[in-house]
Design a protein around this motif. Structure first.
Motif, short mmCIF file in Angstrom:
data_model
loop_
_atom_site.label_atom_id
_atom_site.label_comp_id
_atom_site.label_asym_id
_atom_site.label_seq_id
_atom_site.Cartn_x
_atom_site.Cartn_y
_atom_site.Cartn_z
N LEU A 71 0.89 -1.21 -0.16
CA LEU A 71 -0.11 0.16 0.01
C LEU A 71 0.91 1.15 0.04
O LEU A 71 0.35 2.30 -0.57
CB LEU A 71 -0.83 -0.08 1.27
CG LEU A 71 -2.03 -0.86 1.03
CD1 LEU A 71 -2.73 -1.11 2.57
CD2 LEU A 71 -3.05 -0.66 -0.01
N GLU A 72 2.01 1.16 0.52
CA GLU A 72 2.86 2.34 0.52
C GLU A 72 3.19 2.80 -0.77
O GLU A 72 3.76 3.93 -1.04
CB GLU A 72 4.41 2.20 1.17
CG GLU A 72 4.32 1.86 2.69
CD GLU A 72 3.98 3.30 3.29
OE1 GLU A 72 4.79 4.16 3.04
OE2 GLU A 72 2.95 3.40 4.03
N ARG A 73 3.18 1.78 -1.89
CA ARG A 73 3.21 2.34 -3.17
C ARG A 73 2.26 3.34 -3.74
O ARG A 73 2.64 3.78 -4.99
CB ARG A 73 3.73 1.10 -4.05
CG ARG A 73 4.59 0.02 -3.66
CD ARG A 73 4.83 -1.12 -4.34
NE ARG A 73 5.97 -1.94 -3.69
CZ ARG A 73 7.06 -2.30 -4.21
NH1 ARG A 73 7.36 -1.34 -5.22
NH2 ARG A 73 7.87 -3.09 -3.83
N LEU A 74 1.32 3.38 -3.31
CA LEU A 74 0.04 4.09 -3.75
C LEU A 74 0.29 5.62 -3.32
O LEU A 74 0.88 5.90 -2.20
CB LEU A 74 -1.19 3.59 -3.38
CG LEU A 74 -1.72 2.24 -3.54
CD1 LEU A 74 -2.86 1.61 -3.12
CD2 LEU A 74 -1.66 2.14 -4.93
N SER A 75 -0.30 6.40 -4.00
CA SER A 75 -0.52 7.69 -3.36
C SER A 75 -1.42 7.77 -2.12
O SER A 75 -2.33 6.71 -2.02
CB SER A 75 -1.05 8.73 -4.37
OG SER A 75 -2.39 8.34 -4.77
N ALA A 76 -1.31 8.69 -1.30
CA ALA A 76 -2.33 9.01 -0.24
C ALA A 76 -3.91 8.92 -0.79
O ALA A 76 -4.55 7.82 0.03
CB ALA A 76 -2.02 10.05 0.45
N GLU A 77 -4.02 9.48 -1.60
CA GLU A 77 -5.37 9.59 -2.23
C GLU A 77 -6.02 8.42 -2.58
O GLU A 77 -7.08 7.63 -2.60
CB GLU A 77 -5.73 10.48 -3.36
CG GLU A 77 -5.49 12.09 -2.80
CD GLU A 77 -4.07 12.47 -2.44
OE1 GLU A 77 -3.63 13.19 -1.79
OE2 GLU A 77 -3.06 11.58 -3.17
N GLU A 78 -5.02 7.62 -3.62
CA GLU A 78 -5.45 6.22 -4.13
C GLU A 78 -5.66 5.07 -3.08
O GLU A 78 -6.26 4.37 -2.99
CB GLU A 78 -4.08 5.71 -5.14
CG GLU A 78 -4.07 6.45 -6.16
CD GLU A 78 -2.93 6.22 -7.17
OE1 GLU A 78 -2.81 6.37 -8.26
OE2 GLU A 78 -2.06 5.59 -6.52
N ARG A 79 -4.78 5.22 -1.85
CA ARG A 79 -4.83 4.37 -0.90
C ARG A 79 -6.13 4.49 0.02
O ARG A 79 -6.73 3.47 0.09
CB ARG A 79 -3.83 4.45 0.34
CG ARG A 79 -3.41 3.51 1.15
CD ARG A 79 -2.14 3.86 1.90
NE ARG A 79 -2.00 3.04 2.99
CZ ARG A 79 -0.67 2.92 3.54
NH1 ARG A 79 0.28 3.43 3.12
NH2 ARG A 79 -0.57 1.93 4.52
N ALA A 80 -6.68 5.76 -0.05
CA ALA A 80 -7.98 5.86 0.74
C ALA A 80 -8.99 5.38 -0.09
O ALA A 80 -9.88 4.67 0.49
CB ALA A 80 -8.04 7.48 0.89
N ALA A 81 -9.15 5.74 -1.37
CA ALA A 81 -9.91 5.28 -2.22
C ALA A 81 -10.21 3.59 -2.53
O ALA A 81 -11.37 3.19 -2.32
CB ALA A 81 -9.95 5.99 -3.62
N PHE A 82 -8.91 3.08 -2.28
CA PHE A 82 -9.12 1.66 -2.69
C PHE A 82 -9.58 1.08 -1.20
O PHE A 82 -10.30 0.12 -1.34
CB PHE A 82 -7.48 1.21 -2.73
CG PHE A 82 -7.38 -0.29 -2.46
CD1 PHE A 82 -7.59 -1.17 -3.91
CD2 PHE A 82 -7.01 -0.91 -1.45
CE1 PHE A 82 -7.64 -2.38 -3.75
CE2 PHE A 82 -6.93 -2.19 -1.42
CZ PHE A 82 -6.85 -3.00 -2.53
N LEU A 83 -9.11 1.76 -0.22
CA LEU A 83 -9.61 1.01 0.96
C LEU A 83 -11.01 1.04 1.46
O LEU A 83 -11.65 0.21 1.58
CB LEU A 83 -8.65 1.37 2.43
CG LEU A 83 -7.06 1.12 2.06
CD1 LEU A 83 -6.74 1.94 3.34
CD2 LEU A 83 -7.02 -0.23 2.54
#
Length: 299
Positions: A111-123
């Motif tokens: 998950l660290e490879r994602l941007s903060a915004e991508e991580r939130a949307a994915f989760l």
């Protein structure tokens, strides 16, 4: 407890699960929940149509802000950064539970490879089962933007997942063999366990000795652990296998002090990635609740 405190505590496991997956450390997740509690405490509850939606929205946005700051800080972190195991017993995932994989240390690292915004949307979409419209409202963006972020994140993670597919039983078996090899380490017995292109990542946080860059290749990793074996001579060494975040991990104590937590990724036959958490600040919570093994055998 008053009814509002009871309501917050009811939703706390879900909020903690979200914040921890967002941030990768229990300390940061707890800080977010503390801030969310303060806002909840001062909120006019009667004005809320959906208390859970309000709490998830506040927690997500607080975690998102904190993750943006953390990403900047981690750029200046000494050596590689690894996630911190989740310690609270009630938060340890059942290995059969839905979405348990998304709490594993290896997944958190992906998950660290994602941007903060991508991580939130994915989760929000893939782990907590909110619709794109609901997730967009939580994040304060358009539904289309949320859909794109979640899609990009899912694509990236799908590519990363192909690197390791072994189950927990296989990981445990290889970790047991690795621990056995560490009793009398030689380059030969260690290399038989490692894929030729294996990678070793260690997080010392600049506080203890650790490799400052990922180490590539079975030969170099084997030499490292032969050297570690020499440094351990004359000390009381205990190793123990525990379940952390739903997957096996090898804990090592030296003279009564927890010094390393290791988890692996494997292709079924050999270790392809080995992660060694040595940062004492990240180990402190685990050390406080983990007993010093009474014997040398693994269990």
């Amino acid at each position: 407890m008053d009814s509002h405190t009871v309501l917050f505590q009811k939703h706390r496991p879900r909020l903690m699960g979200l914040a921890y997956r967002m941030l990768g450390t229990q300390a940061d997740a707890e800080d977010v929940l503390h801030d969310a509690w303060l806002r909840w405490h001062s909120q006019d509850k009667d004005s809320l149509d959906d208390a859970e939606a309000w709490l998830v929205t506040v927690t997500t946005r607080l975690a998102l802000d904190r993750l943006r700051r953390a990403k900047v800080e981690r750029e200046h972190y000494t050596g590689p950064w690894l996630p911190e195991p989740l310690i609270e017993p009630e938060q340890q995932p059942d290995t059969q539970a839905e979405h348990a994989e998304t709490l594993t240390l290896s997944f958190l690292l992906m998950l660290e490879r994602l941007s903060a915004e991508e991580r939130a949307a994915f989760l929000l979409r893939e782990v907590f089962d909110y619709s794109h419209a609901e997730a967009a409202t939580i994040l304060g963006i358009t539904e289309e933007a949320c859909r794109q972020r979640a899609h990009r994140a899912k694509q990236r993670l799908r590519e990363e997942r192909t690197r390791f597919t072994a189950n927990a039983q296989t990981q445990r078996r290889l970790l047991e063999r690795f621990a056995d090899a560490l009793q009398h380490p030689t380059e030969e017995n260690l290399r038989t366990l490692l894929a030729e292109d294996a990678m070793h990542v260690a997080d010392g946080g600049g506080l203890v000795t650790a490799t400052l860059r990922p180490l590539l290749g079975s030969e170099r990793i084997a030499r490292l652990y032969v050297q570690i074996g020499k440094l351990e001579q004359g000390h009381d060494i205990r190793r123990d296998l525990r379940l952390l975040n739903g997957t096996p991990a090898l804990l090592t104590w030296v003279d009564g002090k927890l010094v390393t937590v290791i988890w692996i990724e494997c292709d079924g036959d050999r270790i392809v990635a080995l992660h060694a958490l040595r940062n004492p600040e990240k180990l402190a919570r685990l050390a406080a609740v983990t007993e010093w093994p009474s014997g040398t055998s693994l269990h």
